[in-house]
Write a protein that holds these residues in place. Structure first.
Motif, PDB file in Angstrom:
ATOM      1  N   PHE A   1       1.941 -55.287 -22.645  1.00 40.12           N
ATOM      2  CA  PHE A   1       1.636 -55.458 -21.228  1.00 40.12           C
ATOM      3  C   PHE A   1       0.829 -56.742 -21.056  1.00 40.12           C
ATOM      4  O   PHE A   1       0.170 -57.228 -21.981  1.00 40.12           O
ATOM      5  CB  PHE A   1       0.843 -54.266 -20.674  1.00 40.12           C
ATOM      6  N   VAL A   2       0.892 -57.286 -19.838  1.00 40.10           N
ATOM      7  CA  VAL A   2      -0.026 -58.327 -19.385  1.00 40.10           C
ATOM      8  C   VAL A   2      -0.473 -57.915 -17.993  1.00 40.10           C
ATOM      9  O   VAL A   2       0.359 -57.756 -17.091  1.00 40.10           O
ATOM     10  CB  VAL A   2       0.630 -59.727 -19.345  1.00 40.10           C
ATOM     11  N   TRP A   3      -1.791 -57.733 -17.827  1.00 40.71           N
ATOM     12  CA  TRP A   3      -2.377 -57.317 -16.554  1.00 40.71           C
ATOM     13  C   TRP A   3      -3.212 -58.471 -16.031  1.00 40.71           C
ATOM     14  O   TRP A   3      -4.210 -58.856 -16.659  1.00 40.71           O
ATOM     15  CB  TRP A   3      -3.247 -56.087 -16.774  1.00 40.71           C
ATOM     16  N   CYS A   4      -2.803 -59.034 -14.912  1.00 43.11           N
ATOM     17  CA  CYS A   4      -3.480 -60.195 -14.320  1.00 43.11           C
ATOM     18  C   CYS A   4      -4.138 -59.769 -13.018  1.00 43.11           C
ATOM     19  O   CYS A   4      -3.491 -59.159 -12.169  1.00 43.11           O
ATOM     20  CB  CYS A   4      -2.479 -61.313 -14.021  1.00 43.11           C
ATOM     21  N   ALA A   5      -5.416 -60.118 -12.846  1.00 43.03           N
ATOM     22  CA  ALA A   5      -6.137 -59.630 -11.678  1.00 43.03           C
ATOM     23  C   ALA A   5      -7.061 -60.696 -11.122  1.00 43.03           C
ATOM     24  O   ALA A   5      -7.453 -61.643 -11.817  1.00 43.03           O
ATOM     25  CB  ALA A   5      -6.935 -58.375 -12.031  1.00 43.03           C
ATOM     26  N   SER A   6      -7.416 -60.500  -9.858  1.00 46.81           N
ATOM     27  CA  SER A   6      -8.395 -61.336  -9.167  1.00 46.81           C
ATOM     28  C   SER A   6      -9.418 -60.417  -8.511  1.00 46.81           C
ATOM     29  O   SER A   6      -9.060 -59.431  -7.863  1.00 46.81           O
ATOM     30  CB  SER A   6      -7.727 -62.200  -8.101  1.00 46.81           C
TER      31      SER A   6
END
Length: 257
Positions: free
Chosen positions: A89-94
């Motif tokens: 997985f790759v979880w990208c957040a702001s």
């Protein structure tokens, strides 16, 4: 099928993982309810509720979500995640610290886990790699297989019944075996997921702790019914849940590939 573009702040390796993990499932056969007949009864109920008959059994999924995350205090965030159960997985957040934006990602693939978060895309907030980060990220990947329900029919998943509401799924991630317990309502709704996960939520040394999520409501995308809302953290179902819960979010969209 169009590739969902990666956020600009990903490293080259994270971008490579992002693109690789969302590749379209090869030869995704349509779901036939009889395929769930050999599962333990709680898992069978869940699969029959969560996958509509005839739905192509695609396993890669791109999820969008928003909610709050505990970074000292509870802060709003929005995120996009590429997930391929048992693979990565790759979880990208702001999120925001006051008025200042924090961007970053958590990832796992091919036996390597990483977290990398920057304030204003320049100043390190939290970063890490190494065996402990990798082992914790692999545990997260194991827990999140329920967000791509077709993975439950993967022959690598070993199911065993526990009681009328609970079933255990066991499978390999990164050379280690993980066991994930599902709690399923009488009507097939997924109520929660728990497992033993490597981490240090109590600020002590890394070790195994109870980890899990509680599921709220339902939402359907491309023939798959997922929890609409999720609350996740350490020590679910115990007196320490209020201390260990660190994320609450709703799923806004899910694109299965």
């Amino acid at each position: 099928m169009t590739v969902i573009l990666a956020p600009p702040y990903l490293t080259e390796q994270a971008r490579h993982d992002w693109e690789l993990l969302q590749r379209q499932t090869a030869a995704a056969s349509p779901f036939e309810p009889a395929a769930a007949d050999l599962l333990p009864e709680p898992a069978r109920r869940w699969i029959l509720r969560t996958i509509a008959p005839g739905t192509p059994l695609r396993r890669a999924v791109v999820l969008s979500m928003r909610g709050t995350i505990r970074l000292g205090s509870w802060r709003r965030f929005h995120a996009t995640q590429v997930l391929l159960p048992l693979e990565g997985f790759v979880w990208c957040a702001s999120a925001y610290l006051g008025l200042l934006p924090v961007h970053g990602y958590d990832r796992y693939r091919a036996g390597t886990g990483e977290m990398r978060w920057r304030l204003l895309d320049a100043f390190p907030v939290m970063s890490g790699m190494g065996p402990d980060i990798t082992r914790s990220a692999a545990g997260r990947l194991a827990c999140e297989f329920v967000l791509s329900p077709a993975a439950a029919l993967d022959p690598r998943v070993r199911w065993k019944p526990l009681d009328e509401r609970h079933a255990m799924a066991g499978f390999p991630v990164g050379g280690e075996d993980y066991e994930v317990m599902l709690a399923v309502a009488a009507d097939g709704r997924l109520e929660g997921v728990t497992m033993s996960r490597w981490g240090k939520p109590d600020k002590g040394p890394y070790r195994e702790h109870l980890f899990g999520v509680e599921c709220e409501g339902e939402t359907t995308f491309d023939g798959f019914t997922l929890p609409a809302g999720i609350r996740g953290g350490w020590w679910p179902g115990t007196a320490r849940w209020a201390e260990g819960e660190f994320i609450r979010f709703t799923i806004g969209d899910a694109l299965f590939r």
